[in-house]
Design a protein around this motif. Structure first.
Motif, PDB file in Angstrom:
ATOM      1  N   UNK A  21     -34.607 -79.004  35.083  1.00  0.00           N
ATOM      2  CA  UNK A  21     -34.870 -80.372  35.567  1.00  0.00           C
ATOM      3  C   UNK A  21     -33.757 -81.330  35.157  1.00  0.00           C
ATOM      4  N   UNK A  22     -33.274 -81.221  33.938  1.00  0.00           N
ATOM      5  CA  UNK A  22     -32.196 -82.106  33.467  1.00  0.00           C
ATOM      6  C   UNK A  22     -30.923 -81.925  34.296  1.00  0.00           C
ATOM      7  N   UNK A  23     -30.660 -80.702  34.769  1.00  0.00           N
ATOM      8  CA  UNK A  23     -29.460 -80.427  35.562  1.00  0.00           C
ATOM      9  C   UNK A  23     -29.529 -81.081  36.939  1.00  0.00           C
ATOM     10  N   UNK A  24     -30.726 -81.396  37.395  1.00  0.00           N
ATOM     11  CA  UNK A  24     -30.881 -82.098  38.674  1.00  0.00           C
ATOM     12  C   UNK A  24     -30.492 -83.566  38.549  1.00  0.00           C
ATOM     13  N   UNK A  26     -27.998 -84.874  36.407  1.00  0.00           N
ATOM     14  CA  UNK A  26     -26.621 -85.165  36.026  1.00  0.00           C
ATOM     15  C   UNK A  26     -25.636 -84.193  36.677  1.00  0.00           C
ATOM     16  N   UNK A  27     -24.777 -84.683  37.523  1.00  0.00           N
ATOM     17  CA  UNK A  27     -23.723 -83.868  38.141  1.00  0.00           C
ATOM     18  C   UNK A  27     -24.253 -82.576  38.754  1.00  0.00           C
ATOM     19  N   UNK A  28     -25.313 -82.683  39.529  1.00  0.00           N
ATOM     20  CA  UNK A  28     -25.960 -81.501  40.088  1.00  0.00           C
ATOM     21  C   UNK A  28     -24.986 -80.641  40.889  1.00  0.00           C
ATOM     22  N   UNK A  29     -24.138 -81.235  41.700  1.00  0.00           N
ATOM     23  CA  UNK A  29     -23.201 -80.460  42.522  1.00  0.00           C
ATOM     24  C   UNK A  29     -22.271 -79.625  41.650  1.00  0.00           C
ATOM     25  N   UNK A  30     -21.734 -80.214  40.597  1.00  0.00           N
ATOM     26  CA  UNK A  30     -20.825 -79.491  39.700  1.00  0.00           C
ATOM     27  C   UNK A  30     -21.545 -78.361  38.980  1.00  0.00           C
ATOM     28  N   UNK A  31     -22.762 -78.606  38.544  1.00  0.00           N
ATOM     29  CA  UNK A  31     -23.532 -77.580  37.834  1.00  0.00           C
ATOM     30  C   UNK A  31     -23.833 -76.409  38.772  1.00  0.00           C
ATOM     31  N   UNK A  32     -24.188 -76.703  40.013  1.00  0.00           N
ATOM     32  CA  UNK A  32     -24.431 -75.621  40.983  1.00  0.00           C
ATOM     33  C   UNK A  32     -23.164 -74.801  41.159  1.00  0.00           C
ATOM     34  N   UNK A  33     -22.026 -75.473  41.357  1.00  0.00           N
ATOM     35  CA  UNK A  33     -20.761 -74.760  41.560  1.00  0.00           C
ATOM     36  C   UNK A  33     -20.438 -73.847  40.376  1.00  0.00           C
ATOM     37  N   UNK A  34     -20.653 -74.338  39.158  1.00  0.00           N
ATOM     38  CA  UNK A  34     -20.398 -73.517  37.963  1.00  0.00           C
ATOM     39  C   UNK A  34     -21.324 -72.308  37.924  1.00  0.00           C
ATOM     40  N   UNK A  35     -22.602 -72.528  38.188  1.00  0.00           N
ATOM     41  CA  UNK A  35     -23.578 -71.446  38.084  1.00  0.00           C
ATOM     42  C   UNK A  35     -23.445 -70.423  39.211  1.00  0.00           C
ATOM     43  N   UNK A  51     -33.093 -72.881  43.543  1.00  0.00           N
ATOM     44  CA  UNK A  51     -34.410 -73.420  43.210  1.00  0.00           C
ATOM     45  C   UNK A  51     -34.258 -74.655  42.328  1.00  0.00           C
ATOM     46  N   UNK A  52     -35.019 -75.688  42.677  1.00  0.00           N
ATOM     47  CA  UNK A  52     -35.053 -76.920  41.895  1.00  0.00           C
ATOM     48  C   UNK A  52     -36.507 -77.337  41.711  1.00  0.00           C
ATOM     49  N   UNK A  53     -36.745 -78.166  40.741  1.00  0.00           N
ATOM     50  CA  UNK A  53     -38.094 -78.707  40.586  1.00  0.00           C
ATOM     51  C   UNK A  53     -38.341 -79.786  41.634  1.00  0.00           C
ATOM     52  N   UNK A  54     -37.349 -80.645  41.863  1.00  0.00           N
ATOM     53  CA  UNK A  54     -37.516 -81.741  42.808  1.00  0.00           C
ATOM     54  C   UNK A  54     -38.347 -82.856  42.210  1.00  0.00           C
ATOM     55  N   UNK A  55     -38.849 -83.727  43.071  1.00  0.00           N
ATOM     56  CA  UNK A  55     -39.631 -84.869  42.608  1.00  0.00           C
ATOM     57  C   UNK A  55     -40.884 -85.033  43.447  1.00  0.00           C
ATOM     58  N   UNK A  56     -41.918 -85.512  42.812  1.00  0.00           N
ATOM     59  CA  UNK A  56     -43.164 -85.806  43.491  1.00  0.00           C
ATOM     60  C   UNK A  56     -43.025 -87.146  44.207  1.00  0.00           C
TER      61      UNK A  56
END
Length: 146
Positions: A21-24, A26-35, A51-56
């Protein structure tokens, strides 16, 4: 809720890349690219489901921010023509998928679904739509080692 393109099914044995959830936030695009590097074998990108948690009850702005970050982060698989498979826990897949369409080439293969609990290390199978296209059969597979 779901969003999808017709000619993508069935998909089988797709590994899950789950963001915390925290990765969503802050800098989500960069984190996805790294992973995504976790899913390279001999420098070739494997097909994956993000997969992401997303928001209600997210706002329009929040949905568009998620869509942009996902498409920016998934640039490499998109350039390779891999189907874009997004799984959210919270009920936002229909709006998110429709927003993602705006960032993709025309008729790009996309599945965006929600209310499915997955984690890193899981695999997913998604069958052809049923019930007049309103339902997708989903199987989540978890490997257990002895």
């Amino acid at each position: 809720t779901i969003t999808y393109t017709e000619k993508i099914f069935p998909v089988k044995n797709i590994p899950i890349l789950k963001l915390a959830k925290q990765e969503e936030k802050e800098n989500m695009a960069e984190i996805i690219q790294e992973k995504l590097n976790w899913f390279k074998i001999d420098n070739e990108m494997e097909r994956i489901a993000l997969a992401i948690e997303g928001e209600n009850s997210p706002s329009f702005q929040t949905v568009t921010e998620y869509a942009k970050a996902i498409c920016d982060g998934m640039r490499e698989p998109i350039a390779l023509g891999h189907p874009l498979i997004i799984i959210t826990w919270h009920d936002m897949a229909k709006a998110l998928g429709q927003s993602i369409f705006g960032h993709l080439p025309a008729n790009y293969p996309l599945i965006c679904l929600d209310s499915v609990k997955v984690d890193n290390g899981d695999y997913i199978d998604i069958g052809k739509p049923v019930a007049d296209g309103k339902v997708l059969p989903v199987v989540v597979k978890t490997l257990v080692f002895n």
